[in-house]
Design a protein around this motif. Structure first.
Motif, mmCIF file in Angstrom:
data_model
loop_
_atom_site.group_PDB
_atom_site.id
_atom_site.type_symbol
_atom_site.label_atom_id
_atom_site.label_comp_id
_atom_site.label_asym_id
_atom_site.label_seq_id
_atom_site.Cartn_x
_atom_site.Cartn_y
_atom_site.Cartn_z
ATOM 1 N N TYR A 43 -4.295 -20.423 -43.413
ATOM 2 C CA TYR A 43 -4.487 -18.990 -43.167
ATOM 3 C C TYR A 43 -4.019 -18.582 -41.772
ATOM 4 N N SER A 44 -4.061 -19.486 -40.817
ATOM 5 C CA SER A 44 -3.468 -19.205 -39.497
ATOM 6 C C SER A 44 -1.961 -19.051 -39.629
ATOM 7 N N ALA A 45 -1.353 -19.902 -40.445
ATOM 8 C CA ALA A 45 0.092 -19.814 -40.678
ATOM 9 C C ALA A 45 0.431 -18.500 -41.384
ATOM 10 N N PHE A 46 -0.369 -18.097 -42.360
ATOM 11 C CA PHE A 46 -0.140 -16.808 -43.030
ATOM 12 C C PHE A 46 -0.148 -15.674 -42.004
ATOM 13 N N THR A 47 -1.119 -15.704 -41.102
ATOM 14 C CA THR A 47 -1.235 -14.658 -40.081
ATOM 15 C C THR A 47 0.000 -14.625 -39.191
ATOM 16 N N ARG A 48 0.429 -15.801 -38.714
ATOM 17 C CA ARG A 48 1.626 -15.866 -37.862
ATOM 18 C C ARG A 48 2.867 -15.382 -38.604
ATOM 19 N N LEU A 49 3.030 -15.830 -39.837
ATOM 20 C CA LEU A 49 4.199 -15.444 -40.621
ATOM 21 C C LEU A 49 4.214 -13.941 -40.906
ATOM 22 N N GLU A 50 3.047 -13.401 -41.181
ATOM 23 C CA GLU A 50 2.973 -11.960 -41.474
ATOM 24 C C GLU A 50 3.237 -11.134 -40.214
ATOM 25 N N LYS A 51 2.672 -11.534 -39.087
ATOM 26 C CA LYS A 51 2.908 -10.813 -37.822
ATOM 27 C C LYS A 51 4.378 -10.838 -37.442
ATOM 28 N N ALA A 52 5.064 -11.940 -37.765
ATOM 29 C CA ALA A 52 6.484 -12.077 -37.446
ATOM 30 C C ALA A 52 7.372 -11.312 -38.438
ATOM 31 N N GLY A 53 6.782 -10.832 -39.525
ATOM 32 C CA GLY A 53 7.550 -10.091 -40.521
ATOM 33 C C GLY A 53 8.243 -10.973 -41.545
ATOM 34 N N TYR A 54 7.845 -12.241 -41.631
ATOM 35 C CA TYR A 54 8.483 -13.178 -42.555
ATOM 36 C C TYR A 54 7.873 -13.126 -43.955
ATOM 37 N N ILE A 55 6.614 -12.721 -44.030
ATOM 38 C CA ILE A 55 5.949 -12.564 -45.326
ATOM 39 C C ILE A 55 5.163 -11.260 -45.309
ATOM 40 N N GLU A 56 4.827 -10.790 -46.500
ATOM 41 C CA GLU A 56 3.962 -9.616 -46.649
ATOM 42 C C GLU A 56 2.852 -9.989 -47.618
ATOM 43 N N SER A 57 1.691 -9.390 -47.410
ATOM 44 C CA SER A 57 0.576 -9.652 -48.317
ATOM 45 C C SER A 57 0.303 -8.397 -49.146
ATOM 46 N N TYR A 58 -0.273 -8.635 -50.320
ATOM 47 C CA TYR A 58 -0.683 -7.530 -51.190
ATOM 48 C C TYR A 58 -1.798 -8.041 -52.090
ATOM 49 N N PHE A 59 -2.572 -7.102 -52.609
ATOM 50 C CA PHE A 59 -3.670 -7.485 -53.494
ATOM 51 C C PHE A 59 -3.152 -7.632 -54.913
ATOM 52 N N GLY A 60 -3.579 -8.711 -55.542
ATOM 53 C CA GLY A 60 -3.176 -8.980 -56.922
ATOM 54 C C GLY A 60 -4.367 -8.894 -57.845
ATOM 55 N N THR A 61 -4.411 -9.783 -58.803
ATOM 56 C CA THR A 61 -5.454 -9.773 -59.815
ATOM 57 C C THR A 61 -6.834 -10.035 -59.206
ATOM 58 N N GLU A 62 -7.823 -9.542 -59.896
ATOM 59 C CA GLU A 62 -9.202 -9.694 -59.434
ATOM 60 C C GLU A 62 -9.802 -10.964 -60.027
ATOM 61 N N THR A 63 -10.472 -11.746 -59.173
ATOM 62 C CA THR A 63 -11.171 -12.937 -59.648
ATOM 63 C C THR A 63 -12.593 -12.901 -59.120
#
Length: 101
Positions: A43-63
């Motif tokens: 999750y730290s890597a997700f944060t770094r990647l998202e801040k750098a603009g390399y990935i984007e997050s979005y909400f998907g299916t509900e569990t």
């Protein structure tokens, strides 16, 4: 492995959008359990990647009443992937000169 966690993540996202648990599971499967990425590292890597603009997050299916967060790679992330692959080739080439069998 520390400098290449992001490479592993974006590599998987090049194939398809995914979420944290699934990415972690795929990493374990691909490397036959020789490397397990800790949840905090992931999750730290997700944060770094998202801040750098390399990935984007979005909400998907509900569990279980909670929306799952998915990640997808951006065009900048695709370029990052290519750069990290080239870097890895160079690192591997140099280090192999010092590793004696």
């Amino acid at each position: 492995m520390r400098g290449y966690n992001e490479l592993m993540i974006v590599s998987l996202l090049m194939e398809e959008d995914s979420y944290g648990y699934e990415i972690s599971k795929r990493i374990r499967e691909i490397c036959s359990e020789k490397y397990v990425m800790k949840e905090t590292t992931l999750y730290s890597a997700f944060t770094r990647l998202e801040k750098a603009g390399y990935i984007e997050s979005y909400f998907g299916t509900e569990t279980n009443g909670k929306k799952r967060t998915y990640y997808k790679i951006t065009s900048a992330g695709q370029e990052f992937y290519r750069e990290k692959c080239a870097e890895w080739q160079l690192v591997k080439e140099v280090v192999e000169k010092f590793v004696k069998e």
